[in-house]
Scaffold this motif. Sequence first.
Motif: not given
Length: 240
Positions: A20-26, A221-232
Amino acid sequence: MAGHSKFANIKHRKERQDAKKGKVFTKLGREIAVAVKEGGSDPDLNNKLKDVIAKAKANNMPNDTIERSIKKAAGELGAVNYESFTYEGYGPNGVAIMVETLTDNKNRTAANVRHAFTKGDGNLGTTGCVSYMFEKKGQIIIEKNEAIDEDEIMMIAIENGAEDVITEEEGYEIITSSEEFSSVNEAITNMNIKPVSSEITMIPQTTVSLIEEEKIKLEKLLDILEEDDDVQGVFHNLEN
């Protein structure tokens, strides 16, 4: 610090992020925007921006994308309105979890984080409930190869302010204070070494172990958190 390594966890996390590179770059772009707003667009005069750029490069963010993010942030200072909030809680079997966020809507972010903990069989706690278990440190992860000399890495790292260099079977973990991170990271990259990971992070002082079933719940749990755009950033004290 000796004896503690997150090498396996770092590589596993990177593998998840590669999908999910796009999300990471965002998310990295958001960190760049906040750093520019706080200290300007010149990384030589803005250590926070320099640290974020190091993290971006370790995540394979192209240089031109980094430059565009900096220029965009510099041209839209008035429009950048993110706030930083940290949430703390527990996962399966009491695993300590810290969640760092950047958001333009605190209520949305708080609700999403709370939902993630609930859905992932965790519990959102109060401020300070687990943060005392972590230390804010610079962490540089380097994978072993024949071109990298262990003694040279240790010498360069320590000479430039590293607190510890931990040798593992797969690579090296360099620990620094948050203040010395930039100088150590710059010295390492000047050796033409590209770290697997390079960032300011939260390192646990104690760890807990989980059975396989609990590990699966924690991953959810970690996957759900990391999917959130606001979570850095998401940090935990699961034993490797």
